[in-house]
Design a protein around this motif. Structure first.
Motif, PDB file in Angstrom:
ATOM      1  N   ARG A  59       0.842  -1.206   0.000  1.00 57.40           N
ATOM      2  CA  ARG A  59       0.000   0.000   0.000  1.00 57.40           C
ATOM      3  C   ARG A  59       0.867   1.242   0.000  1.00 57.40           C
ATOM      4  N   PRO A  64      -6.760   3.839   6.858  1.00 52.83           N
ATOM      5  CA  PRO A  64      -7.176   3.219   8.117  1.00 52.83           C
ATOM      6  C   PRO A  64      -7.720   1.814   7.870  1.00 52.83           C
ATOM      7  N   LEU A  65      -7.625   0.968   8.874  1.00 55.86           N
ATOM      8  CA  LEU A  65      -7.992  -0.440   8.743  1.00 55.86           C
ATOM      9  C   LEU A  65      -9.186  -0.792   9.630  1.00 55.86           C
ATOM     10  N   HIS A  68     -11.553  -6.225  13.572  1.00 53.13           N
ATOM     11  CA  HIS A  68     -12.558  -7.278  13.649  1.00 53.13           C
ATOM     12  C   HIS A  68     -12.614  -7.857  15.056  1.00 53.13           C
ATOM     13  N   LEU A 120     -12.121   4.805  14.778  1.00 54.47           N
ATOM     14  CA  LEU A 120     -11.739   3.426  14.465  1.00 54.47           C
ATOM     15  C   LEU A 120     -12.927   2.758  13.788  1.00 54.47           C
ATOM     16  N   ARG A 123     -15.933  -4.068  13.183  1.00 52.20           N
ATOM     17  CA  ARG A 123     -17.009  -4.940  12.717  1.00 52.20           C
ATOM     18  C   ARG A 123     -16.889  -6.326  13.314  1.00 52.20           C
ATOM     19  N   SER A 145      -8.836  -6.100   2.999  1.00 52.18           N
ATOM     20  CA  SER A 145      -9.002  -7.213   2.068  1.00 52.18           C
ATOM     21  C   SER A 145      -7.610  -7.749   1.709  1.00 52.18           C
ATOM     22  N   ARG A 197     -18.844   3.671   2.305  1.00 55.07           N
ATOM     23  CA  ARG A 197     -18.625   2.678   1.249  1.00 55.07           C
ATOM     24  C   ARG A 197     -19.854   1.790   1.159  1.00 55.07           C
ATOM     25  N   PRO A 226     -10.597   8.644   3.414  1.00 53.68           N
ATOM     26  CA  PRO A 226      -9.835   8.890   4.635  1.00 53.68           C
ATOM     27  C   PRO A 226      -8.336   9.005   4.374  1.00 53.68           C
TER      28      PRO A 226
HETATM   29  O1  TXA Z   1     -15.577  -6.630   4.138  1.00 55.80           O
HETATM   30  C1  TXA Z   1     -14.661  -5.954   4.565  1.00 55.80           C
HETATM   31  O2  TXA Z   1     -14.833  -4.855   5.104  1.00 55.80           O
HETATM   32  C2  TXA Z   1     -13.242  -6.524   4.438  1.00 55.80           C
HETATM   33  C3  TXA Z   1     -13.155  -7.760   5.334  1.00 55.80           C
HETATM   34  C4  TXA Z   1     -11.799  -8.372   5.369  1.00 55.80           C
HETATM   35  O3  TXA Z   1     -13.590  -7.414   6.640  1.00 55.80           O
HETATM   36  N1  TXA Z   1     -12.254  -5.556   4.761  1.00 55.80           N
HETATM   37  C5  TXA Z   1     -11.996  -4.490   3.936  1.00 55.80           C
HETATM   38  O4  TXA Z   1     -10.981  -3.658   4.408  1.00 55.80           O
HETATM   39  O5  TXA Z   1     -12.584  -4.275   2.916  1.00 55.80           O
HETATM   40  P1  TXA Z   1     -10.290  -2.541   3.487  1.00 55.80           P
HETATM   41  O6  TXA Z   1      -9.112  -2.057   4.294  1.00 55.80           O
HETATM   42  O7  TXA Z   1     -10.014  -3.064   2.149  1.00 55.80           O
HETATM   43  O8  TXA Z   1     -11.336  -1.371   3.465  1.00 55.80           O
HETATM   44  C6  TXA Z   1     -11.612  -0.627   4.637  1.00 55.80           C
HETATM   45  C7  TXA Z   1     -12.492   0.562   4.325  1.00 55.80           C
HETATM   46  C8  TXA Z   1     -11.727   1.586   3.522  1.00 55.80           C
HETATM   47  O9  TXA Z   1     -12.591   2.180   2.596  1.00 55.80           O
HETATM   48  C9  TXA Z   1     -11.307   2.571   4.598  1.00 55.80           C
HETATM   49  O10 TXA Z   1     -11.048   3.826   4.088  1.00 55.80           O
HETATM   50  C10 TXA Z   1     -12.499   2.532   5.534  1.00 55.80           C
HETATM   51  O11 TXA Z   1     -12.891   1.184   5.531  1.00 55.80           O
HETATM   52  N2  TXA Z   1     -12.115   2.900   6.894  1.00 55.80           N
HETATM   53  C11 TXA Z   1     -11.436   2.172   7.797  1.00 55.80           C
HETATM   54  N3  TXA Z   1     -11.230   2.859   8.933  1.00 55.80           N
HETATM   55  C12 TXA Z   1     -11.815   4.065   8.759  1.00 55.80           C
HETATM   56  C13 TXA Z   1     -11.934   5.242   9.566  1.00 55.80           C
HETATM   57  N4  TXA Z   1     -11.416   5.314  10.791  1.00 55.80           N
HETATM   58  N5  TXA Z   1     -12.601   6.291   9.050  1.00 55.80           N
HETATM   59  C14 TXA Z   1     -13.138   6.221   7.818  1.00 55.80           C
HETATM   60  N6  TXA Z   1     -13.053   5.146   7.010  1.00 55.80           N
HETATM   61  C15 TXA Z   1     -12.402   4.096   7.458  1.00 55.80           C
END
Ligand code: TXA
Ligand code: MG
Length: 329
Positions: A59, A64-65, A68, A120, A123, A145, A197, A226
């Motif tokens: 990346r 942000p992540l 779980h 944060l 889920r 992901s 999203r 973000p």
């Molecule tokens: O289905 C899913 O959500 C999968 C599975 C593995 O749980 N995870 C996933 O994570 O899709 P990732 O990192 O590919 O996408 C995370 C999304 C991103 O759009 C990120 O910007 C948003 O969540 N996000 C995470 N933390 C955030 C925060 N503190 N504020 C705003 N958006 C956040």
């Protein structure tokens, strides 16, 4: 990533879960199935482990992540739940919904999971293997992901192997993902819920519980992306980049073995020059050095390779003029 790992793939079984949990507790990376897509998991409470996620995915910056949890009660301790969050969790967890909420005072998740924000994403996945794994680890798992940056999300174990073989310790094979689409991400930071999203849970279902449709974030709103949230990332004091010397009224964010003397305060991200270590310490170091009385945070140059690119991206955003930074310009 310099070293190549021998990535194991294990079929779902109690012994596989025990092995995966041990790898995660030791700071390793394990890809695991959720009902939405495969996640690339790391111990969310371990800075170094979380930093490795960005490294493995390649990346270019610290998004942000999602953290779980095996059940709602555990998630509710990491963030500040409000009535809307409780209602949504009650209705849709476990399931394909991610809630963005303010971090709790005693939030155990690494600041790197929040990419420097005060929020944060949490889920509770609806996949038996994922929940068994989360219980066995006994800690929240940060998991984006399980694909390389810029590629589509994997929904079978073979997709994960094709992308991340040699970069992670273990892949848990739980068969194809039921939903196949990432979770729906809703921000509850403001008065009006925001749909950050669209995903596996339709917005209409959310509206039934919330009593209103979550709003789409404005195109130029910082929460829409973000990763662009520069002003929120920025410390209060200005940053001075590429500093090779430091003034006595400045704080110094150092990197590597050779550090100029004379700063009001110094934090070295990695005396050994290790970018993984630097990434893991970055957000905490910026908070630490953002002290009253200093004129600026002087930042030593970091190499523009590997995690150094993500670190430099973050530092450039934090150093950008605040009025343009707010719009990501
Ligand atoms: O289905 C899913 O959500 C999968 C599975 C593995 O749980 N995870 C996933 O994570 O899709 P990732 O990192 O590919 O996408 C995370 C999304 C991103 O759009 C990120 O910007 C948003 O969540 N996000 C995470 N933390 C955030 C925060 N503190 N504020 C705003 N958006 C956040
Ligand atoms: Mg993704």
């Amino acid at each position: 990533m310099t070293e190549t790992l021998a990535t194991e793939t294990l079929a779902a079984a109690p012994a596989s879960i025990a092995r995966a949990a041990a790898v995660l507790r030791a700071g390793g990376l394990v890809a695991f199935p959720t009902e939405t897509v495969y996640g690339l998991g790391a111990d969310a409470t371990n800075d170094r482990a979380v930093a490795r996620i960005f490294e493995a995915k390649g990346r270019p910056r610290f998004n942000p992540l999602i953290c779980h949890f095996p059940e709602t009660a555990a998630a509710a301790e990491a963030v500040r739940f409000d009535a809307r969050a409780r209602a949504l969790a009650e209705a849709f967890w476990p399931g394909p919904l991610t809630l963005v909420l303010p971090r709790a005072e005693a939030c155990p998740a690494s600041l790197l999971c929040s990419a420097g924000l005060d929020s944060l994403a949490v889920r509770v996945p609806d996949q038996p293997l994922a929940r068994d794994l989360l219980r066995a680890v006994g800690r929240p798992l940060a998991a984006p992901s399980a694909n390389r940056s810029g590629r589509v999300s994997p929904t079978i174990a073979a997709h994960v192997a094709a992308e991340l073989d040699g970069r992670i310790e273990l892949i848990l094979d739980g068969g194809p993902c039921r939903v196949g689409l990432e979770s729906t991400v809703v921000s509850l930071l403001g008065e009006r819920p925001l749909l950050l999203r669209p995903g596996g849970l339709p917005a209409e279902a959310l509206a039934e519980v919330l009593g209103e449709m979550p709003a789409a974030p404005a195109e130029d709103a910082p929460l829409a992306s973000p990763g662009m949230l520069a002003s929120h990332y920025a410390p209060e004091r200005p940053l001075r980049l590429d500093a090779l010397s430091v003034r006595s009224e400045e704080a110094l964010l150092a990197f590597g073995p050779q550090v100029p003397a004379g700063a009001a305060a110094t934090v070295n991200l990695s005396p050994a020059g290790d970018l993984g270590e630097a990434a893991a310490r970055l957000f905490a170091a910026l908070r630490d050095l953002d002290r009253p009385g200093i004129s600026a945070i002087a930042v030593m140059p970091l190499p523009e390779r590997g995690l150094g690119r993500a670190i430099n991206d973050r530092l450039r955003r934090a150093a950008a003029p605040r009025d343009t930074a707010a719009t990501g310009a």
